[in-house]
Write a protein that holds these residues in place. Sequence first.
Motif, mmCIF file in Angstrom:
data_model
loop_
_atom_site.group_PDB
_atom_site.id
_atom_site.type_symbol
_atom_site.label_atom_id
_atom_site.label_comp_id
_atom_site.label_asym_id
_atom_site.label_seq_id
_atom_site.Cartn_x
_atom_site.Cartn_y
_atom_site.Cartn_z
ATOM 1 N N LEU A 1 0.834 -1.206 0.000
ATOM 2 C CA LEU A 1 0.000 0.000 0.000
ATOM 3 C C LEU A 1 0.865 1.252 0.000
ATOM 4 C CD1 LEU A 1 -2.800 1.341 0.132
ATOM 5 C CD2 LEU A 1 -2.694 1.121 2.627
ATOM 6 N N GLN A 2 1.922 1.260 0.791
ATOM 7 C CA GLN A 2 2.821 2.414 0.836
ATOM 8 C C GLN A 2 3.445 2.676 -0.533
ATOM 9 O OE1 GLN A 2 3.229 4.556 3.286
ATOM 10 N NE2 GLN A 2 1.886 3.447 4.656
ATOM 11 N N VAL A 3 3.895 1.604 -1.195
ATOM 12 C CA VAL A 3 4.495 1.746 -2.531
ATOM 13 C C VAL A 3 3.448 2.269 -3.505
ATOM 14 C CG1 VAL A 3 5.516 0.510 -4.491
ATOM 15 C CG2 VAL A 3 6.238 -0.031 -2.159
ATOM 16 N N PHE A 4 2.236 1.686 -3.445
ATOM 17 C CA PHE A 4 1.170 2.133 -4.347
ATOM 18 C C PHE A 4 0.873 3.620 -4.165
ATOM 19 C CE2 PHE A 4 -3.234 3.405 -4.733
ATOM 20 C CZ PHE A 4 -3.429 3.204 -6.108
ATOM 21 N N LEU A 5 0.737 4.062 -2.921
ATOM 22 C CA LEU A 5 0.381 5.458 -2.659
ATOM 23 C C LEU A 5 1.476 6.421 -3.118
ATOM 24 C CD1 LEU A 5 -1.373 5.046 0.796
ATOM 25 C CD2 LEU A 5 -2.458 5.435 -1.416
ATOM 26 N N GLN A 6 2.715 5.985 -3.043
ATOM 27 C CA GLN A 6 3.816 6.800 -3.584
ATOM 28 C C GLN A 6 3.698 6.910 -5.102
ATOM 29 O OE1 GLN A 6 7.395 4.919 -2.122
ATOM 30 N NE2 GLN A 6 6.885 5.373 0.009
ATOM 31 N N LEU A 7 3.432 5.772 -5.762
ATOM 32 C CA LEU A 7 3.288 5.766 -7.219
ATOM 33 C C LEU A 7 2.072 6.588 -7.648
ATOM 34 C CD1 LEU A 7 4.020 1.996 -7.998
ATOM 35 C CD2 LEU A 7 5.465 3.947 -8.611
ATOM 36 N N PHE A 8 0.964 6.418 -6.911
ATOM 37 C CA PHE A 8 -0.261 7.154 -7.239
ATOM 38 C C PHE A 8 -0.030 8.658 -7.095
ATOM 39 C CE2 PHE A 8 -4.288 9.152 -5.993
ATOM 40 C CZ PHE A 8 -5.094 8.793 -7.064
ATOM 41 N N SER A 9 0.621 9.054 -6.018
ATOM 42 C CA SER A 9 0.889 10.478 -5.777
ATOM 43 C C SER A 9 1.742 11.089 -6.884
ATOM 44 C CB SER A 9 1.588 10.667 -4.424
ATOM 45 O OG SER A 9 0.767 10.214 -3.371
ATOM 46 N N ALA A 10 2.628 10.269 -7.457
ATOM 47 C CA ALA A 10 3.538 10.758 -8.493
ATOM 48 C C ALA A 10 2.907 10.782 -9.884
ATOM 49 C CB ALA A 10 4.801 9.900 -8.516
ATOM 50 N N MET A 11 1.703 10.210 -10.033
ATOM 51 C CA MET A 11 1.050 10.200 -11.354
ATOM 52 C C MET A 11 0.793 11.621 -11.833
ATOM 53 S SD MET A 11 -1.813 7.160 -11.113
ATOM 54 C CE MET A 11 -2.247 7.112 -12.852
ATOM 55 N N ASP A 12 1.092 11.871 -13.095
ATOM 56 C CA ASP A 12 0.843 13.192 -13.674
ATOM 57 C C ASP A 12 -0.643 13.413 -13.897
ATOM 58 O OD1 ASP A 12 3.502 13.946 -13.764
ATOM 59 O OD2 ASP A 12 3.819 13.114 -15.764
ATOM 60 N N GLY A 13 -1.053 14.655 -13.857
ATOM 61 C CA GLY A 13 -2.412 15.023 -14.237
ATOM 62 C C GLY A 13 -3.451 14.781 -13.163
ATOM 63 N N LEU A 14 -4.699 14.951 -13.559
ATOM 64 C CA LEU A 14 -5.824 14.779 -12.646
ATOM 65 C C LEU A 14 -6.053 13.300 -12.372
ATOM 66 C CD1 LEU A 14 -8.258 17.305 -14.383
ATOM 67 C CD2 LEU A 14 -6.766 17.746 -12.417
ATOM 68 N N LYS A 15 -6.473 12.982 -11.141
ATOM 69 C CA LYS A 15 -6.652 11.574 -10.797
ATOM 70 C C LYS A 15 -7.675 11.420 -9.678
ATOM 71 C CE LYS A 15 -2.387 12.275 -8.316
ATOM 72 N NZ LYS A 15 -0.965 12.362 -8.543
ATOM 73 N N ILE A 16 -8.259 10.229 -9.641
ATOM 74 C CA ILE A 16 -9.218 9.833 -8.606
ATOM 75 C C ILE A 16 -8.842 8.434 -8.163
ATOM 76 C CG2 ILE A 16 -11.631 9.179 -8.183
ATOM 77 C CD1 ILE A 16 -12.463 11.316 -10.220
ATOM 78 N N LEU A 17 -8.929 8.184 -6.855
ATOM 79 C CA LEU A 17 -8.682 6.842 -6.317
ATOM 80 C C LEU A 17 -9.994 6.278 -5.785
ATOM 81 C CD1 LEU A 17 -6.726 4.585 -5.480
ATOM 82 C CD2 LEU A 17 -6.261 5.868 -3.378
ATOM 83 N N VAL A 18 -10.246 5.002 -6.097
ATOM 84 C CA VAL A 18 -11.417 4.284 -5.576
ATOM 85 C C VAL A 18 -10.905 3.050 -4.850
ATOM 86 C CG1 VAL A 18 -13.580 3.105 -6.146
ATOM 87 C CG2 VAL A 18 -12.826 5.062 -7.531
ATOM 88 N N HIS A 19 -11.377 2.820 -3.629
ATOM 89 C CA HIS A 19 -10.904 1.650 -2.884
ATOM 90 C C HIS A 19 -12.056 0.858 -2.295
ATOM 91 C CE1 HIS A 19 -11.690 3.188 1.204
ATOM 92 N NE2 HIS A 19 -11.339 4.378 0.737
ATOM 93 N N GLY A 20 -11.819 -0.442 -2.157
ATOM 94 C CA GLY A 20 -12.729 -1.319 -1.432
ATOM 95 C C GLY A 20 -12.266 -1.424 0.013
ATOM 96 N N GLY A 21 -12.365 -2.614 0.563
ATOM 97 C CA GLY A 21 -11.950 -2.829 1.951
ATOM 98 C C GLY A 21 -12.697 -3.968 2.595
ATOM 99 N N GLY A 22 -13.223 -4.866 1.758
ATOM 100 C CA GLY A 22 -14.068 -5.952 2.261
ATOM 101 C C GLY A 22 -13.405 -6.850 3.275
ATOM 102 N N ARG A 23 -12.096 -7.117 3.099
ATOM 103 C CA ARG A 23 -11.416 -8.016 4.029
ATOM 104 C C ARG A 23 -11.320 -7.386 5.419
ATOM 105 N NH1 ARG A 23 -6.399 -10.089 0.185
ATOM 106 N NH2 ARG A 23 -7.692 -10.653 -1.592
ATOM 107 N N LYS A 24 -11.012 -6.097 5.458
ATOM 108 C CA LYS A 24 -10.942 -5.403 6.756
ATOM 109 C C LYS A 24 -12.319 -5.378 7.426
ATOM 110 C CE LYS A 24 -6.905 -2.362 6.719
ATOM 111 N NZ LYS A 24 -6.217 -3.120 7.753
ATOM 112 N N ALA A 25 -13.362 -5.183 6.623
ATOM 113 C CA ALA A 25 -14.723 -5.179 7.178
ATOM 114 C C ALA A 25 -15.061 -6.537 7.769
ATOM 115 C CB ALA A 25 -15.727 -4.807 6.087
#
Length: 259
Positions: free
Chosen positions: A21-45
């Motif tokens: 997750l930490q690696v993903f969030l670093q990569l996502f933050s570095a993405m150029d341009g406008l962006k939206i993140l959508v997440h689930g979480g069923g296992r934690k629930a």
Amino acid sequence: MKQNLSIVKIGGNVIENEAELQVFLQLFSAMDGLKILVHGGGRKATQMLEKLGLKPKMINGRRITDAESLDVIIMVYGGLTNKKIVAQLQANNCNAIGLSGADGNTIQAHKRPVKEIDYGFAGDVDGINEKTISDLLGAGLTPVFCALTHDLKGQILNTNADTIASTLAIGLSEIYETTLYYCFEKKGVLMNVNDEGSVIKHIDSKKYGQLLQDGIIADGMLPKLENCFKALNKNVHKVCIGDISMIDPTSKLFTTITL
């Protein structure tokens, strides 16, 4: 010319793995341009339900959201998971804002009608509020949507995160050139399910038909690909499927799907 907008969906396999997750969030933050993140979480629930002494209800692998489960899902999706992700994005200099579909009336849905199975407080999406979401993007904010919608009557509904991501991509394609990214545990759509390196790098309508005929696309990949082509047929520019490395601009090993 339309601005590019990336809509990235992550599931429990990423959320459950703190390092990934930490690696993903670093990569996502570095993405150029406008962006939206959508997440689930069923296992934690599911874990939280069990901690509280409640038994998760599933039929054919799909969650039944009764009133007690919904309370826990709202806490986990809209609170614990969403706010932790938002805080970590802020630490990566990505000015994120956490949202459910009720916030700003951004995603409207209706309670799934009872047929053979009563799924409880499960929501099927009706539409999105393109202007509000576009205003947030225009203000320099990155929306982070959890898998919750609302019915305009005060009821929050548990909603499939893949569906939310594709609905956002379709609705916002009128304003932006949208690319939809589905991050999961595989490198992409595989020619051979036992060979992680057998990624099919590009699938168009013709190739899709051939893969279906040959039985290469089957089981859980079928609904994913159906969802992808539904989005493409409603003006989404392209859809990409792969693991978290897919959103690294240097990555070349993932599946791109176009018409």
